[in-house]
Design a protein around this motif. Structure first.
Motif, mmCIF file in Angstrom:
data_model
loop_
_atom_site.group_PDB
_atom_site.id
_atom_site.type_symbol
_atom_site.label_atom_id
_atom_site.label_comp_id
_atom_site.label_asym_id
_atom_site.label_seq_id
_atom_site.Cartn_x
_atom_site.Cartn_y
_atom_site.Cartn_z
ATOM 1 N N SER A 207 50.999 30.053 26.223
ATOM 2 C CA SER A 207 52.352 29.965 25.672
ATOM 3 C C SER A 207 53.356 29.361 26.660
ATOM 4 O O SER A 207 54.550 29.289 26.357
ATOM 5 C CB SER A 207 52.825 31.361 25.253
ATOM 6 N N TYR A 319 61.413 40.887 28.266
ATOM 7 C CA TYR A 319 60.941 39.805 27.392
ATOM 8 C C TYR A 319 62.027 38.748 27.177
ATOM 9 O O TYR A 319 61.788 37.539 27.284
ATOM 10 C CB TYR A 319 60.483 40.394 26.063
ATOM 11 N N LYS A 332 54.560 34.515 25.546
ATOM 12 C CA LYS A 332 54.086 35.731 24.897
ATOM 13 C C LYS A 332 53.655 36.699 25.991
ATOM 14 O O LYS A 332 52.907 36.327 26.897
ATOM 15 C CB LYS A 332 52.901 35.425 23.977
#
Length: 620
Positions: A207, A319, A332
């Motif tokens: 990712s 995140y 991710k």
């Protein structure tokens, strides 16, 4: 059910593995107790070995006959020699490791040692009889007897994991903490404390957008850690570098009120030189970005370690902040970062062998002593395993001096100065670092490892060959002279002064601008002269020639210090009977129980006048 073992090792991290392997190789029967057979030698934090000063430690472990260098060589995915622009005392080997294969290789080494048995369980108590460790009691209530016990509990003693406002017991993510041992040791008279460490989130490498990062490839001609015949890497995986920015910092700040570090929920001190990302942006508010190293976790996995982003903020804040880092816009996350608090025992309670003062045949090694890092743990485990074996066989202690190894510096610092924050090794901690280089660890230590039955015949023969070849090369370089016609064109190209008369190759090599490789490339005479010798011997000769004056000065300092190191203090010396000692000095000496005047001189709180008094008293 169980035989009586010579040595029981509790914990199978880097310290426990080296302790078990060393004691077993030397002939002791060893039981290795671990909570989980599938996490032996787990790389709990970053998948890497070595680095500044740490690489020297891995080389020293290998030189003595330990296994960390061999495991690293067999499982690395990238190798770099750091600080090559500086002098050889600063050169430090470092590798990226395959996390899974590293653990598999360690387990294979232990399982192939016939003197090592395993038991999957938790040690709840130490069996202590007449002031001696005689075995352990497990969580299943099983008593297992031994002649010595080595505790290498890592971060598991009353471990508490923090992620934002959440906290739960655990030694590391997905594994329970160990309870009972701390409480028993305190009742026996040990002093305990709390420390903390942290780890970053792991992400899915598929990712990430690597086009927005700087590539960090391995060395073109990769070296290795072990002095054995392990093979250097034929192919490598790159790491990558990116940076935080103000937007990342702003997102992180939104979670500060829920940070366990800033709210005071974490009591233990963390590693000064490896702070969390929230600590970095708080302490270094003037910096608008911080470096992030993007490190693959192995050959066959997409998991990536985000080095430089250690954090215990809430997972949603982690995140959101991660996705503001260049290259991480679509990242991710596999799992969030976290902080962990755990019990440790101030290492001033230990002898120089890592045996405790309070309980005979009980040894502590690794993070239980307040250190941080795989390499620091591994070398302590090695020394504890060696000395546990020697204790049960009534052999003299095996101790390395500060002038002999970084391992000696580390243990000496711990037992004399203690530590209130996770101790990490640096080259600056070693006053004799010109002597303690990564290139000569085998010359310094392999004979010692051989004498105690740890290093093999093959190892010691290789060292003797290297020593002989190095001496031959130096003699030839001193005896061989080059004419101006032979070497001046090369000197002009290098940008150093040309010669007007014949000059010994050794004299030319002492110039800082000239390397042995340049002479090999430009001089057929030098090339033919050294053609029969291996790279290690040639490099050793070059370093010895270039730095012989510095090495000689440090050797003189070592000789002076050894005079104090050779003045022994009897184990039960009555400091209360020496009334001229200062009150603080007397208390510190009684607590640490130094074995030599040299060791006593390095104890914080013991003054030069206290040392003079002791020397006079011992002289009488």
């Amino acid at each position: 059910m169980f035989q009586e073992y010579d040595v029981i090792v509790v914990g199978a991290g880097h310290a426990g593995c080296e302790a078990a392997a060393a004691a077993a190789t030397m002939g002791s029967s060893v039981l290795l107790i671990t909570m989980n057979m599938h996490t032996i030698a787990q790389m709990s934090c970053n998948p890497a070995m070595g680095g500044v000063a740490k690489g020297q430690i891995v080389r020293e472990i290998d030189a003595l006959g330990g296994q960390s260098g061999i495991v690293s060589d067999k499982t690395m995915i990238q190798f770099r020699m750091l600080n090559l622009s500086k002098g050889p005392a600063m050169w430090s080997p470092r590798c990226q490791s395959d996390r899974v294969r590293f653990a598999e290789e360690w387990r294979s080494i232990l399982e192939n040692n016939p003197n090592v048995d395993f038991w999957q369980d938790t040690a709840k108590n130490i069996i202590v009889e007449d002031g001696k460790a005689c075995g352990v009691v497990t969580s299943l209530g099983i008593e297992i007897r031994s002649k010595a016990v080595v505790l290498t509990n890592g971060t598991f003693l009353n471990g508490l994991i923090h992620i934002g406002e959440k906290n739960f017991g655990g030694g590391r993510t997905g594994e329970k903490s160990a309870t009972g041992l701390t409480e028993q040791l305190v009742t026996l008279g040990f002093e305990a404390g709390r420390m903390k460490t942290g780890t970053p989130p792991r992400v899915d490498g598929r990712s990430l957008d690597y086009s927005k990062m700087e590539e960090q490839p391995g060395d073109e001609n990769p070296a290795k850690f072990s002095y054995t015949d392990t093979k250097p890497l034929a192919k490598q995986r790159s790491c990558w570098i990116t940076y935080t920015n103000q937007e990342v910092h702003d997102v992180l700040k939104t979670g500060f009120e829920k940070s366990p570090m800033f709210s005071g929920r974490i009591k233990g001190l963390g590693p000064r030189y490896c702070p969390s990302v929230e600590d970095k942006i708080n302490r270094f508010a003037d910096k608008d970005r911080h470096q992030i190293f993007v490190e693959p976790e192995g050959w066959d996995t997409v998991e990536v370690y985000v080095n430089g982003f250690s954090t215990s903020l809430p997972e949603d804040v982690q995140y959101a902040a991660l996705r503001k880092i260049p290259g991480f816009e679509n990242a991710k996350m596999f799992r969030p970062g976290y902080a962990i608090e755990y019990d440790y025992f101030p290492p001033t309670q230990l002898k120089s062998t890592l045996e405790t003062h309070l309980v005979k045949n009980l040894f502590f090694a690794g993070q239980i002593n307040g250190t941080t890092g795989y390499e620091e743990a591994a070398c302590q485990g090695l020394m504890a395993g060696i000395n546990a074996h020697r204790n049960v066989n009534d052999l003299d202690p095996f101790v390395l001096k500060r002038s002999e190894a970084y391992i000696g510096v580390l243990i000496d610092d711990l037992i004399n100065k203690g530590t209130e924050e996770p101790y990490r090794m640096f080259t600056s901690r070693a006053e004799y670092r010109t002597l303690l280089r990564q290139d000569n660890a085998d010359l310094r230590l392999t004979e010692k490892g051989y004498e105690i039955g740890l290093a093999s015949d093959e190892r010691v023969e290789a060292v003797r060959t290297k020593k002989r070849e190095t001496e031959e090369i130096i003699a030839k370089l001193n005896a061989t002279k080059l004419t101006p016609d032979e070497i001046n064109p090369a000197l002009e190209a290098i940008g150093t002064a040309q010669i007007r008369e014949k000059i010994a190759v050794a004299q030319l090599l002492r110039r800082p601008q000239i390397s042995i490789n340049q002479l090999l490339e430009s001089s057929p005479v030098v090339n033919e002269l050294l053609s029969e010798y291996g790279h290690d011997s040639v490099q050793q000769a070059e370093i010895n020639l270039k730095y012989d004056s510095y090495i000689e000065k440090e050797m003189l300092l070592v000789e002076k210090m050894n005079k104090l190191e050779n003045l022994a203090i009897i184990e039960n010396f009555n400091y209360d009977g020496v009334t001229s000692l200062s009150f603080e000095g007397r208390e510190k000496l009684k607590r640490t129980r130094p074995s030599t005047i040299g060791q006593a001189s390095r104890i914080s709180g013991v003054s030069p006048s206290d040392i003079s008094v002791l020397m006079l008293y011992i002289g009488r």
